[in-house]
Design a protein around this motif. Structure first.
Motif, short mmCIF file in Angstrom:
data_model
loop_
_atom_site.label_atom_id
_atom_site.label_comp_id
_atom_site.label_asym_id
_atom_site.label_seq_id
_atom_site.Cartn_x
_atom_site.Cartn_y
_atom_site.Cartn_z
N LEU A 67 -7.22 -33.33 -2.84
CA LEU A 67 -7.82 -32.55 -2.50
C LEU A 67 -7.87 -32.80 -4.44
CD1 LEU A 67 -6.76 -29.53 -0.94
CD2 LEU A 67 -8.95 -30.40 -1.30
N ASP A 68 -6.71 -33.59 -5.08
CA ASP A 68 -6.73 -33.28 -6.35
C ASP A 68 -7.46 -34.80 -7.14
OD1 ASP A 68 -4.93 -31.83 -6.69
OD2 ASP A 68 -2.92 -32.81 -7.24
N MET A 69 -7.60 -35.78 -6.28
CA MET A 69 -8.52 -37.06 -6.39
C MET A 69 -10.31 -36.34 -6.35
SD MET A 69 -5.89 -40.09 -5.25
CE MET A 69 -5.95 -39.18 -3.33
N GLY A 70 -10.65 -35.33 -5.78
CA GLY A 70 -11.44 -34.98 -4.97
C GLY A 70 -12.13 -36.04 -4.09
N ILE A 71 -11.35 -35.59 -2.91
CA ILE A 71 -11.83 -36.51 -1.43
C ILE A 71 -11.58 -34.74 -0.73
CG2 ILE A 71 -10.81 -37.97 0.30
CD1 ILE A 71 -9.28 -39.35 -1.80
N GLN A 72 -12.48 -34.79 0.03
CA GLN A 72 -12.40 -34.36 0.81
C GLN A 72 -11.54 -33.44 2.39
OE1 GLN A 72 -16.34 -34.23 3.41
NE2 GLN A 72 -16.00 -31.80 4.68
N VAL A 73 -10.90 -32.20 2.68
CA VAL A 73 -10.58 -32.52 3.40
C VAL A 73 -10.39 -30.90 4.01
CG1 VAL A 73 -7.53 -31.74 3.41
CG2 VAL A 73 -8.17 -32.53 1.53
#
Length: 226
Positions: A67-73
């Motif tokens: 989430l901190d990297m902006g990747i969808q979880v």
């Protein structure tokens, strides 16, 4: 080309990478983020999303890092987040469905990509749904224990039987949902001391066609799904 890589499986952590030529979908992230990055040669830009089955650390350890990297979880188990049970991660179409895990919110996923259909199911007692009409190509399914190997006096006995899939339940699901389209069965999250991987594989082979690849997950295993 579609590939599956096992980073880790079992109570110490669960993480699998499902990859096309250009993009990777992470199936559970129960290992340190550095292990996932290292496996991808630190090319995290190819990660198009993460599917998280439930909120236990051996499955969701690295969620916040993604989430901190902006990747969808995609985490339908999190009841504080209002979300649909369907999503798209890059080329992967995903449909979530509930699986019972000893009272803990838990979901399986039907994944469609490049004309192939993959079921990912772990940490569940049983599945109330059938998928025979979907003509599944690859079943990634927990086979956590065999009754004959489980000590009923174990402190976690109730969680074991209500939160995980026994061999006969696994066999019944595959028998019900197999079709001529089935190519792969991979057994996941096998309990140390509570099942024999070789025995389980042989039992599954008895109910699948001879052209179906049956194997069990272990760290470092790579499979081409075709």
């Amino acid at each position: 080309m579609l590939n599956l890589k096992v980073l880790s499986t079992g109570s110490k952590g669960n993480c699998y990478l499902l990859s096309t030529e250009n993009e990777t979908l992470v199936l559970d992230c129960g290992v340190p983020i550095k292990e996932i990055k290292k496996t991808l040669n630190f090319n995290v830009s190819r990660i198009c999303g993460v599917l998280s089955t439930h909120g236990h650390q051996d499955h969701c350890k690295s969620e916040q890092d993604f989430l901190d990297m902006g990747i969808q979880v995609f985490r339908p188990y999190d009841e504080q987040i209002a979300c649909s049970l369907a999503t798209k991660c890059g080329p992967f179409m995903v449909q979530a469905f509930k699986l019972p895990h000893n009272g803990n919110p838990n979901y399986g996923f039907l994944i469609t990509v490049d004309g192939q259909k993959i079921l990912y199911m772990t940490d569940f007692e049983y599945c109330q749904y059938t998928f025979k009409n979907q003509k599944i190509n690859h079943i990634l399914i927990e086979c956590n224990y065999q009754n004959k190997y489980v000590n009923r006096d174990l402190p976690n006995y109730e969680h074991k039987i209500r939160g995980h899939c026994e061999l006969e339940t696994c066999k019944g699901f595959i028998e019900t949902n197999k079709s001529e389209a089935l190519k792969t069965v991979l057994l996941l999250h096998m309990g140390g001391g509570t099942c024999d991987p070789t025995e389980c594989v042989e039992e599954i082979r008895k109910i699948t066609d001879e052209n179906v690849r049956v194997d069990y997950a272990r760290k470092g295993l790579g499979l081409e799904l075709k």
